[in-house]
Design a protein around this motif. Structure first.
Motif, PDB file in Angstrom:
ATOM      1  N   TYR A   7       0.821  -1.209   0.000  1.00  0.00           N
ATOM      2  CA  TYR A   7       0.000   0.000   0.000  1.00  0.00           C
ATOM      3  C   TYR A   7       0.859   1.265   0.000  1.00  0.00           C
ATOM      4  O   TYR A   7       0.499   2.261  -0.627  1.00  0.00           O
ATOM      5  N   GLN A   8       1.988   1.218   0.672  1.00  0.00           N
ATOM      6  CA  GLN A   8       2.900   2.366   0.663  1.00  0.00           C
ATOM      7  C   GLN A   8       3.469   2.587  -0.732  1.00  0.00           C
ATOM      8  O   GLN A   8       3.577   3.725  -1.204  1.00  0.00           O
ATOM      9  N   THR A   9       3.791   1.511  -1.431  1.00  0.00           N
ATOM     10  CA  THR A   9       4.296   1.620  -2.807  1.00  0.00           C
ATOM     11  C   THR A   9       3.200   2.128  -3.738  1.00  0.00           C
ATOM     12  O   THR A   9       3.454   2.982  -4.597  1.00  0.00           O
ATOM     13  N   LEU A  10       1.982   1.636  -3.579  1.00  0.00           N
ATOM     14  CA  LEU A  10       0.883   2.110  -4.415  1.00  0.00           C
ATOM     15  C   LEU A  10       0.569   3.583  -4.149  1.00  0.00           C
ATOM     16  O   LEU A  10       0.217   4.326  -5.072  1.00  0.00           O
ATOM     17  N   ALA A  11       0.726   4.026  -2.916  1.00  0.00           N
ATOM     18  CA  ALA A  11       0.523   5.440  -2.593  1.00  0.00           C
ATOM     19  C   ALA A  11       1.607   6.295  -3.251  1.00  0.00           C
ATOM     20  O   ALA A  11       1.325   7.386  -3.771  1.00  0.00           O
ATOM     21  N   GLU A  12       2.832   5.803  -3.249  1.00  0.00           N
ATOM     22  CA  GLU A  12       3.930   6.509  -3.923  1.00  0.00           C
ATOM     23  C   GLU A  12       3.674   6.554  -5.424  1.00  0.00           C
ATOM     24  O   GLU A  12       3.884   7.578  -6.080  1.00  0.00           O
ATOM     25  N   TYR A  13       3.217   5.451  -5.988  1.00  0.00           N
ATOM     26  CA  TYR A  13       2.890   5.383  -7.413  1.00  0.00           C
ATOM     27  C   TYR A  13       1.770   6.360  -7.763  1.00  0.00           C
ATOM     28  O   TYR A  13       1.835   7.074  -8.767  1.00  0.00           O
ATOM     29  N   ASN A  14       0.739   6.409  -6.930  1.00  0.00           N
ATOM     30  CA  ASN A  14      -0.352   7.355  -7.153  1.00  0.00           C
ATOM     31  C   ASN A  14       0.173   8.788  -7.193  1.00  0.00           C
ATOM     32  O   ASN A  14      -0.194   9.574  -8.065  1.00  0.00           O
ATOM     33  N   HIS A  15       1.034   9.128  -6.256  1.00  0.00           N
ATOM     34  CA  HIS A  15       1.595  10.482  -6.210  1.00  0.00           C
ATOM     35  C   HIS A  15       2.408  10.775  -7.469  1.00  0.00           C
ATOM     36  O   HIS A  15       2.252  11.822  -8.109  1.00  0.00           O
ATOM     37  N   TRP A  16       3.267   9.837  -7.842  1.00  0.00           N
ATOM     38  CA  TRP A  16       4.107  10.000  -9.039  1.00  0.00           C
ATOM     39  C   TRP A  16       3.252  10.178 -10.288  1.00  0.00           C
ATOM     40  O   TRP A  16       3.462  11.092 -11.082  1.00  0.00           O
ATOM     41  N   MET A  17       2.265   9.303 -10.450  1.00  0.00           N
ATOM     42  CA  MET A  17       1.447   9.361 -11.659  1.00  0.00           C
ATOM     43  C   MET A  17       0.523  10.581 -11.674  1.00  0.00           C
ATOM     44  O   MET A  17       0.255  11.143 -12.746  1.00  0.00           O
ATOM     45  N   THR A  18       0.035  10.997 -10.535  1.00  0.00           N
ATOM     46  CA  THR A  18      -0.798  12.193 -10.484  1.00  0.00           C
ATOM     47  C   THR A  18       0.020  13.403 -10.936  1.00  0.00           C
ATOM     48  O   THR A  18      -0.444  14.213 -11.748  1.00  0.00           O
ATOM     49  N   GLU A  19       1.247  13.515 -10.448  1.00  0.00           N
ATOM     50  CA  GLU A  19       2.134  14.604 -10.892  1.00  0.00           C
ATOM     51  C   GLU A  19       2.387  14.529 -12.398  1.00  0.00           C
ATOM     52  O   GLU A  19       2.336  15.540 -13.099  1.00  0.00           O
TER      53      GLU A  19
END
Length: 167
Positions: A7-19
């Motif tokens: 979940y921490q990796t998916l949250a990081e991925y969400n942040h990266w992709m949103t940017e």
């Protein structure tokens, strides 16, 4: 035991992709971002709004803390102004990333109780399933935005999780 790192990796991925998606969408005129392009939520702008709406709804359920932006309903834009939408969405991505660092296996193993925004029906599902859905929902709709941008000859670049910087 559930692996919190997922979940921490998916949250990081969400942040990266949103940017990344907002950076790509910045190159498109506002009128084009808001144009009905036949997507499920009509436009790039409205699809961004829908992702944010889902994030707000789920995070309020997970944290039981109100978010300062009101959800107006399914398919109704929260923000008309693109800059305000972008700022709120990036703030939410950071909030989710920070929240993911506080997750506990015990909570994920429990049940989430909420009332659906769509039909006001009480629901109950495993917390881990709902958190997984949060990230799946984001990815699904980001894929739609990526397609809409590609149709405008805007290349978002690499979107695959295994190629996220820092992994």
């Amino acid at each position: 035991m559930l692996d919190l790192q997922i979940y921490q990796t998916l949250a990081e991925y969400n942040h990266w992709m949103t940017e990344k998606l907002y950076a790509a969408a910045d190159s498109v005129p506002d009128s084009v971002r808001k144009e009905d392009r036949g997507a499920f939520f009509r436009s790039i702008h409205s699809t961004f709004n829908h992702i944010l709406m889902g994030d707000i709804a789920w995070m309020q359920r997970f944290t039981e803390r109100p978010y300062p932006i009101a959800v107006k309903g399914m398919g109704v834009d929260i923000f008309e102004d693109y800059a305000a939408l972008q700022s709120a969405h990036l703030d939410m991505a950071l909030y989710i990333k920070d929240w993911s660092q506080t997750l506990k296996s015990e909570w994920l193993s429990g049940q989430l109780h909420w009332e659906s925004l769509a039909d006001n029906v009480p629901r109950e599902r495993p917390c881990w399933l709902c958190v997984s859905h949060l990230f799946n929902h984001q990815t699904h709709h980001r894929g739609q935005i990526t397609t809409l941008l590609k149709q405008l000859d805007v290349d978002v670049g690499d979107t695959d999780l295994p190629f996220m910087p820092g992994l």
